[in-house]
Design a protein around this motif. Structure first.
Motif, PDB file in Angstrom:
ATOM      1  N   THR A 248       0.827  -1.201   0.000  1.00 49.64           N
ATOM      2  CA  THR A 248       0.000   0.000   0.000  1.00 49.64           C
ATOM      3  C   THR A 248       0.867   1.258   0.000  1.00 49.64           C
ATOM      4  N   VAL A 249       1.890   1.294   0.825  1.00 50.62           N
ATOM      5  CA  VAL A 249       2.793   2.441   0.883  1.00 50.62           C
ATOM      6  C   VAL A 249       3.509   2.627  -0.450  1.00 50.62           C
ATOM      7  N   THR A 250       3.968   1.540  -1.049  1.00 49.25           N
ATOM      8  CA  THR A 250       4.642   1.607  -2.351  1.00 49.25           C
ATOM      9  C   THR A 250       3.683   2.096  -3.420  1.00 49.25           C
ATOM     10  N   ALA A 251       2.451   1.600  -3.422  1.00 49.42           N
ATOM     11  CA  ALA A 251       1.453   2.018  -4.405  1.00 49.42           C
ATOM     12  C   ALA A 251       1.133   3.502  -4.253  1.00 49.42           C
ATOM     13  N   GLN A 252       1.024   3.984  -3.005  1.00 51.50           N
ATOM     14  CA  GLN A 252       0.752   5.403  -2.775  1.00 51.50           C
ATOM     15  C   GLN A 252       1.917   6.261  -3.244  1.00 51.50           C
ATOM     16  N   ARG A 253       3.138   5.823  -2.982  1.00 47.77           N
ATOM     17  CA  ARG A 253       4.326   6.567  -3.401  1.00 47.77           C
ATOM     18  C   ARG A 253       4.391   6.643  -4.925  1.00 47.77           C
ATOM     19  N   ASP A 254       4.120   5.509  -5.581  1.00 47.41           N
ATOM     20  CA  ASP A 254       4.141   5.480  -7.046  1.00 47.41           C
ATOM     21  C   ASP A 254       3.037   6.340  -7.632  1.00 47.41           C
ATOM     22  N   SER A 255       1.870   6.336  -6.982  1.00 46.02           N
ATOM     23  CA  SER A 255       0.759   7.165  -7.449  1.00 46.02           C
ATOM     24  C   SER A 255       1.090   8.649  -7.297  1.00 46.02           C
ATOM     25  N   THR A 256       1.749   9.004  -6.205  1.00 43.23           N
ATOM     26  CA  THR A 256       2.171  10.390  -5.997  1.00 43.23           C
ATOM     27  C   THR A 256       3.197  10.791  -7.043  1.00 43.23           C
ATOM     28  N   PHE A 257       4.135   9.907  -7.333  1.00 38.42           N
ATOM     29  CA  PHE A 257       5.135  10.175  -8.372  1.00 38.42           C
ATOM     30  C   PHE A 257       4.453  10.390  -9.720  1.00 38.42           C
TER      31      PHE A 257
ATOM     32  N   LEU B  55       7.650   6.829 -17.489  1.00 34.53           N
ATOM     33  CA  LEU B  55       8.351   6.073 -16.457  1.00 34.53           C
ATOM     34  C   LEU B  55       7.500   5.962 -15.191  1.00 34.53           C
ATOM     35  N   ALA B  56       6.905   7.054 -14.773  1.00 34.39           N
ATOM     36  CA  ALA B  56       6.064   7.046 -13.573  1.00 34.39           C
ATOM     37  C   ALA B  56       4.849   6.142 -13.756  1.00 34.39           C
ATOM     38  N   ALA B  57       4.274   6.154 -14.958  1.00 42.59           N
ATOM     39  CA  ALA B  57       3.108   5.305 -15.222  1.00 42.59           C
ATOM     40  C   ALA B  57       3.481   3.829 -15.155  1.00 42.59           C
ATOM     41  N   VAL B  58       4.630   3.491 -15.700  1.00 46.04           N
ATOM     42  CA  VAL B  58       5.082   2.092 -15.645  1.00 46.04           C
ATOM     43  C   VAL B  58       5.362   1.684 -14.202  1.00 46.04           C
ATOM     44  N   LEU B  59       6.014   2.552 -13.447  1.00 42.89           N
ATOM     45  CA  LEU B  59       6.316   2.232 -12.046  1.00 42.89           C
ATOM     46  C   LEU B  59       5.059   2.107 -11.203  1.00 42.89           C
ATOM     47  N   ALA B  60       4.036   2.895 -11.512  1.00 43.10           N
ATOM     48  CA  ALA B  60       2.781   2.826 -10.761  1.00 43.10           C
ATOM     49  C   ALA B  60       1.980   1.578 -11.146  1.00 43.10           C
ATOM     50  N   TRP B  61       2.141   1.111 -12.361  1.00 45.64           N
ATOM     51  CA  TRP B  61       1.369  -0.034 -12.843  1.00 45.64           C
ATOM     52  C   TRP B  61       2.020  -1.359 -12.496  1.00 45.64           C
ATOM     53  N   LYS B  62       3.285  -1.494 -12.758  1.00 43.87           N
ATOM     54  CA  LYS B  62       3.958  -2.794 -12.707  1.00 43.87           C
ATOM     55  C   LYS B  62       3.941  -3.450 -11.326  1.00 43.87           C
ATOM     56  N   PRO B  63       4.356  -2.773 -10.259  1.00 52.35           N
ATOM     57  CA  PRO B  63       4.413  -3.473  -8.965  1.00 52.35           C
ATOM     58  C   PRO B  63       3.043  -3.895  -8.439  1.00 52.35           C
ATOM     59  N   GLY B  64       2.041  -3.047  -8.636  1.00 54.45           N
ATOM     60  CA  GLY B  64       0.728  -3.353  -8.077  1.00 54.45           C
ATOM     61  C   GLY B  64      -0.142  -4.191  -8.989  1.00 54.45           C
ATOM     62  N   GLY B  65       0.250  -4.315 -10.231  1.00 50.62           N
ATOM     63  CA  GLY B  65      -0.550  -5.086 -11.172  1.00 50.62           C
ATOM     64  C   GLY B  65      -1.873  -4.431 -11.499  1.00 50.62           C
ATOM     65  N   GLY B  66      -1.936  -3.111 -11.381  1.00 51.69           N
ATOM     66  CA  GLY B  66      -3.166  -2.393 -11.677  1.00 51.69           C
ATOM     67  C   GLY B  66      -3.406  -2.268 -13.169  1.00 51.69           C
ATOM     68  N   SER B  67      -4.292  -1.378 -13.499  1.00 47.19           N
ATOM     69  CA  SER B  67      -4.658  -1.157 -14.900  1.00 47.19           C
ATOM     70  C   SER B  67      -3.485  -0.548 -15.677  1.00 47.19           C
ATOM     71  N   PRO B  68      -3.261  -1.022 -16.893  1.00 45.79           N
ATOM     72  CA  PRO B  68      -2.197  -0.438 -17.715  1.00 45.79           C
ATOM     73  C   PRO B  68      -2.640   0.838 -18.426  1.00 45.79           C
ATOM     74  N   ARG B  69      -3.845   1.297 -18.174  1.00 47.50           N
ATOM     75  CA  ARG B  69      -4.377   2.487 -18.857  1.00 47.50           C
ATOM     76  C   ARG B  69      -3.460   3.709 -18.733  1.00 47.50           C
TER      77      ARG B  69
END
Length: 123
Positions: free
Chosen positions: A6-15, A63-77
């Motif tokens: 969750t912390v990693t996902a929030q950090r990536d989303s902020t980035f 780069l930020a979009a890939v980092l936010a998507w890849k670890p959490g396995g969320g939507s690739p949109r």
């Protein structure tokens, strides 16, 4: 373990939000430097440097979009949106170098609008 994800996902989303905001700001500054291009001797230099910064901001967004998507396995949109922006930025650079303002200017306006929309969607 779940807290770490969750912390990693929030950090990536902020980035990702910061990257989109930076891209939006650089596109806006390109509009300002385009005005200076028409009215001052140093406008061309500012617009040229700004183009490189804007292109870098588009790459950072991807780069930020890939980092936010890849670890959490969320939507690739967001990755597809960022890829689209990078393609638009590439076309924009080519049109600027070729001195085709009839397409360069409307594309810049469209990119700014889409970037503001992407930023608003992330909030």
């Amino acid at each position: 373990m779940a807290t770490q994800v969750t912390v990693t996902a929030q950090r990536d989303s902020t980035f990702l939000q910061v990257a989109i905001a930076l891209q939006t700001l650089t596109i806006f500054l390109q509009a300002v430097s385009a005005g200076l291009l028409l009215t001052s001797s140093y406008g061309e230099v500012l617009h040229s440097v700004g183009a490189r910064v804007m292109y870098g901001a588009s790459m950072l967004y991807l780069l930020a979009a890939v980092l936010a998507w890849k670890p959490g396995g969320g939507s690739p949109r967001p990755v597809w949106h960022a890829t689209g922006f990078l393609v638009l930025a590439s076309v924009q650079v080519v049109l600027g170098i070729a001195h085709v303002p009839s397409l360069h200017l409307p594309l810049g306006v469209m990119m700014f609008g889409l970037s503001v929309l992407a930023l608003a969607r992330r909030r």
